[in-house]
Design a protein around this motif. Structure first.
Motif, short mmCIF file in Angstrom:
data_model
loop_
_atom_site.label_atom_id
_atom_site.label_comp_id
_atom_site.label_asym_id
_atom_site.label_seq_id
_atom_site.Cartn_x
_atom_site.Cartn_y
_atom_site.Cartn_z
N ILE A 284 0.79 -0.82 -0.06
CA ILE A 284 0.21 0.09 0.19
C ILE A 284 0.89 1.91 -0.12
O ILE A 284 2.02 1.57 0.85
N PRO A 285 0.31 2.26 -0.69
CA PRO A 285 1.43 3.60 -1.01
C PRO A 285 0.93 4.78 -0.34
O PRO A 285 0.21 5.33 -0.69
N GLU A 286 1.53 4.48 1.51
CA GLU A 286 1.11 5.16 2.20
C GLU A 286 1.38 6.30 2.18
O GLU A 286 1.98 7.27 3.46
N TYR A 287 1.81 7.47 1.59
CA TYR A 287 2.65 8.76 1.02
C TYR A 287 1.97 9.50 1.76
O TYR A 287 3.17 10.69 2.30
N GLY A 288 0.91 9.93 2.29
CA GLY A 288 0.25 11.07 1.98
C GLY A 288 0.72 11.82 1.66
O GLY A 288 0.95 12.36 0.10
N TYR A 289 -0.64 13.64 1.91
CA TYR A 289 -0.97 14.12 0.98
C TYR A 289 0.07 14.98 0.57
O TYR A 289 1.02 15.88 -0.54
N ILE A 371 -0.21 12.67 9.41
CA ILE A 371 -0.66 11.51 9.91
C ILE A 371 0.49 10.28 9.78
O ILE A 371 1.66 9.43 10.48
N PRO A 372 1.32 10.51 8.22
CA PRO A 372 2.10 9.04 7.90
C PRO A 372 3.86 9.49 8.77
O PRO A 372 4.19 8.53 9.12
N ASP A 373 3.25 11.09 8.03
CA ASP A 373 4.61 10.90 8.81
C ASP A 373 5.03 11.40 10.87
O ASP A 373 6.12 10.67 11.14
N PHE A 374 3.88 11.34 11.13
CA PHE A 374 3.92 11.20 12.32
C PHE A 374 3.98 10.26 12.82
O PHE A 374 5.01 9.83 13.90
N PHE A 375 3.43 9.17 12.83
CA PHE A 375 3.46 7.95 12.88
C PHE A 375 5.05 7.37 13.14
O PHE A 375 5.61 6.79 13.24
N ASN A 376 5.85 7.71 11.89
CA ASN A 376 7.49 7.70 11.30
C ASN A 376 8.43 7.86 12.76
O ASN A 376 9.30 7.63 12.88
#
Ligand SMILES: Cc1cc2nc3c(=O)[nH]c(=O)nc-3n(C[C@H](O)[C@H](O)[C@H](O)COP(=O)(O)OP(=O)(O)OC[C@H]3O[C@@H](n4cnc5c(N)ncnc54)[C@H](O)[C@@H]3O)c2cc1C
Length: 436
Positions: A284-289, A371-376
């Motif tokens: 799944i490509p979860e890049y985020g906006y 979100i994607p950057d936050f949890f990383n």
């Protein structure tokens, strides 16, 4: 063969087929090239099919499509090593049409049916052929090279709905050549056969109702990802996914992770007596906006997963964003033709991004952009909190002669010891801001 088509679409997934149908209806000559033996033969998802875009194209889809169950129960749980805490949402009106546009499905059956609907509209769907290369002349995509046979098909516009890896889009330079390890979720899934009645008893469902259960924390050993269970008519789909970065860090295989999830004390009973029918893996490509690729270049448009159109958040939506983007790509070309433009020109393709921005697709992705950057950046939320909260809850509900007021004081002491009150407050504030 050296043929020229008006529009050539790579991939007969939800995105590609949703672009093909409106184009064919508007009189375009459309060809879809699919590498699988048949559409859906290679496709994997959890899965809930979010049907609102599908119904836009095919208003009778809820009656005719091979769908499994209408999801009336959504459950979000955090696992610790021993325990589970959950939020369980059951909405009985979702039993009735339009079923909250949330149906479970098996892609092998659904994608094949969906491609047949496109064929009935005049789309030429060619399975068993893989696009190996984009043909580029003077900075414009002018066609594709096909395997087997090295044949070339020329087209005024190519729409790439090739999915998560986006090899061809990377080749075209619309995104980095390397897969972004922190933003690619690698997944493995099994379909486990169980009798209909057992599924309904075990998951507290009426006939034809379905459940979607998503698990964080120990489900994936505290890494950035989750486990899931979705109920089909006579099977359940169970799987796990985590970022490629975290999988490497864990030094485990995806299969180890799946077995760990399946054998968790709160999960294993749900699977008892089941027979494994399918095993598959996909990204799944979860890049985020904030990390979306460039979505067009002359002669080329990206749709669905190829363009990173995934709303991870708690919604876990991909199919509807794929279908919606396909429809908007088609709309872009139809309008360009109406205005007498060269449909592959930069000018013709330019409105596509704005159409995405104006739709639910990028409005929702923008809302959850952090979100994607936050949890990383802050892995302790998924690593530490599920276990801590489960242990605080265990203490809160453990029955003894200890006065309840003392139990509460004990929990406060535990929060101070486990995290610290100030850090706890800061963490809650930060997560609140990340999802706002
Ligand atoms: C484990 C997992 C769980 C998921 N759960 C959900 C869920 O519950 N709900 C949800 O809405 N979304 C879910 N998703 C996301 C969802 O599956 C995708 O967003 C959606 O399938 C994207 O559709 P698409 O058409 O863009 O790509 P895909 O569905 O991947 O389709 C791409 C198509 O292109 C073909 N193809 C690829 N390369 C080539 C080539 N070179 N030449 C020719 N053909 C090619 C493929 O065979 C395939 O048919 C999940 C994904 C995964 C992996």
């Amino acid at each position: 063969m050296d043929e020229e088509f008006e529009v050539l679409i790579i991939g007969a997934g939800p995105a590609g087929i949703s672009a093909a149908i409106p184009l064919a209806r508007a009189g375009f000559e459309v060809m879809v090239v699919e590498r699988g033996e048949y559409p859906g033969s290679k496709n994997v998802f959890g899965g809930i099919l979010f049907t609102h875009q599908l119904e836009k194209l095919l208003p009778d889809a809820l009656e005719n499509a091979p769908l499994e169950r209408s999801v009336t129960r959504r459950r979000f749980a955090a696992l610790s090593a021993e325990n589970e805490i959950a939020m369980d949402v059951k909405v009985t009106p979702w039993r009735d049409k339009p079923y909250n546009h949330t149906m479970t499905a098996l892609r092998g059956r659904f994608d094949r049916w969906y491609a047949e609907q496109a064929e009935a509209e005049g789309v030429n769907v060619i399975p068993g052929m893989m696009v190996s290369e984009l043909l580029v002349e003077n900075g414009r995509v002018v066609g594709v090279k096909i395997q087997p046979g090295d044949e070339e098909f020329r087209a005024k516009v190519v729409i790439s709905g090739e999915g998560a890896h986006a090899f061809l889009a990377r080749q075209a330079g619309l995104m980095a050549k390397e897969l972004p390890k922190r933003h690619m979720i690698t997944n493995v899934k099994e379909v486990i056969g169980l009798p209909k009645e057992k599924i309904e008893d075990r998951f507290l469902l009426e006939a034809n109702e379905g459940v979607a259960m998503e698990y964080f924390g120990e489900a994936v050993k505290g890494y950035f990802g989750m486990g899931f269970i979705y109920s089909n008519e006579e099977s359940i789909s169970i799987g796990i996914g985590l970022t490629v970065h975290d999988l490497i860090k864990s030094k485990q295989t995806l299969n180890d992770m799946l077995e760990h999830f399946k054998n968790h004390k709160t999960i294993r009973k749900l699977l008892e007596g089941g027979e494994i029918l399918e095993y598959s893996a996909h990204m799944i490509p979860e890049y985020g906006y904030n990390h979306l690729p460039q979505m067009t270049m002359p002669g080329l448009l990206l749709v669905g997963d190829t363009a990173g159109l995934i709303n991870g958040s708690v919604y876990h939506e991909g199919t509807n964003l794929a279908m919606g983007s396909g429809i908007l790509a088609a709309e872009t070309l139809i309008e360009a033709k109406e205005h007498g433009l060269d449909i592959g020109s930069a000018e013709a393709l330019a409105p596509y991004r704005q159409k995405l921005e104006d739709s639910f697709i990028l409005k929702d992705m923008f809302k959850f952009r952090k979100i994607p950057d936050f949890f990383n950046k802050f892995p302790h939320y998924l690593r530490d909190y599920p276990g801590h909260i489960a242990s605080w809850m265990e203490e809160y509900f453990t029955v003894s002669e200890t006065p309840k007021a003392d139990i509460e004081k004990g929990i406060l002491k535990k929060i101070k010891r486990d995290i610290g009150l100030w850090r706890f407050a800061v963490d809650m504030y930060k997560v609140g801001r990340a999802v706002r």
